[in-house]
Enzyme design. Structure first.
Site, PDB file in Angstrom:
ATOM      1  N   ALA A 195       0.841  -1.190   0.000  1.00 24.92           N
ATOM      2  CA  ALA A 195       0.000   0.000   0.000  1.00 24.92           C
ATOM      3  C   ALA A 195       0.879   1.243   0.000  1.00 24.92           C
ATOM      4  O   ALA A 195       1.892   1.305   0.708  1.00 24.92           O
ATOM      5  CB  ALA A 195      -0.910  -0.005   1.227  1.00 24.92           C
ATOM      6  N   GLY A 251       4.023   3.381  -4.344  1.00 22.12           N
ATOM      7  CA  GLY A 251       4.385   4.041  -5.588  1.00 22.12           C
ATOM      8  C   GLY A 251       4.115   3.180  -6.810  1.00 22.12           C
ATOM      9  O   GLY A 251       4.467   3.542  -7.934  1.00 22.12           O
ATOM     10  N   SER A 272       1.253   2.394  -8.380  1.00 19.89           N
ATOM     11  CA  SER A 272       0.338   2.973  -9.365  1.00 19.89           C
ATOM     12  C   SER A 272       1.010   4.088 -10.152  1.00 19.89           C
ATOM     13  O   SER A 272       0.841   4.179 -11.374  1.00 19.89           O
ATOM     14  CB  SER A 272      -0.930   3.495  -8.686  1.00 19.89           C
ATOM     15  N   THR A 287     -11.070  -0.491 -11.088  1.00 22.23           N
ATOM     16  CA  THR A 287     -11.811  -1.606 -10.502  1.00 22.23           C
ATOM     17  C   THR A 287     -12.460  -1.250  -9.172  1.00 22.23           C
ATOM     18  O   THR A 287     -13.244  -2.034  -8.654  1.00 22.23           O
ATOM     19  CB  THR A 287     -10.889  -2.820 -10.297  1.00 22.23           C
ATOM     20  N   HIS A 329      -7.165  10.984  -8.229  1.00 22.54           N
ATOM     21  CA  HIS A 329      -6.478  10.188  -9.250  1.00 22.54           C
ATOM     22  C   HIS A 329      -6.870  10.629 -10.657  1.00 22.54           C
ATOM     23  O   HIS A 329      -6.011  10.688 -11.545  1.00 22.54           O
ATOM     24  CB  HIS A 329      -6.766   8.697  -9.057  1.00 22.54           C
ATOM     25  N   ASP A 360      -6.083  -0.864 -12.608  1.00 20.68           N
ATOM     26  CA  ASP A 360      -5.714  -0.493 -11.239  1.00 20.68           C
ATOM     27  C   ASP A 360      -6.958  -0.640 -10.355  1.00 20.68           C
ATOM     28  O   ASP A 360      -7.849   0.185 -10.410  1.00 20.68           O
ATOM     29  CB  ASP A 360      -5.186   0.941 -11.220  1.00 20.68           C
TER      30      ASP A 360
END
Length: 173
Positions: free
Chosen positions: A12, A15, A17, A36, A51, A84
């Protein structure tokens, strides 16, 4: 040029993503983002909006919390797809009480059949303690099996820790 399937694994906030997004941007193709996650609260809505803003308007976003097959089937070699992430996808299937083996088989087949290169992100959950409840242990085992299957099918597997990529399989272009 990146291979047909790139698997990016990390903890978690590792980095992973951001690294995966850089891979997609570097290819110069039509950027497709398959999200997702499902939004169930304000915190998740804020994360999704953050994001979207970070990626910018030149990405096409597809929301596919469960069945990625139809969306992957529509992609062409002119596209590159970022999924992702596999962890949220698995969580969605567990919460829906779907057959996890069947869902995983369908995902792997959809990835094999996709005409565009795909980068798929997933969380490494095997570095922590043994969870104290059955659902968490079931999830950890299912995530481990999914990660193993994705890494086996991938041409390139990368672990990201503290924003730094470590190639586990294949070679960076």
């Amino acid at each position: 040029m990146y291979p047909d399937l790139t698997f990016v694994l990390g903890g978690a906030a590792s980095g992973k993503s951001a690294f995966a997004e850089q891979v997609v941007v570097s290819e110069g193709k039509n950027k497709i983002y398959v999200a997702t996650s499902q939004v169930f609260d304000d915190e998740m809505e804020q994360k999704v909006q953050r994001h979207l803003a970070q990626r910018g308007a030149d990405w096409t976003t597809i929301e596919a919390p469960l069945d990625l097959g139809p969306d992957l089937a529509r992609l062409t070699p002119n596209d590159i797809c970022l999924i992702d992430c596999a962890t949220m996808w698995l969580t969605n299937h567990m919460l829906a009480e779907n057959d996890l083996d069947q869902a995983q088989s369908a995902l792997l087949q959809a990835l094999r059949s996709c005409h565009a290169p795909v980068v798929i992100v997933s969380n490494e959950v095997g570095h922590g303690i043994v969870p104290d409840n059955a659902l968490s242990r079931r999830f950890r085992e299912a995530q481990g099996r999914l990660n193993i299957a994705l890494a086996a099918q991938a041409d390139l597997a990368i672990q990201v820790t503290a924003g730094l990529p470590l190639v586990l399989k294949g070679q960076l272009p």
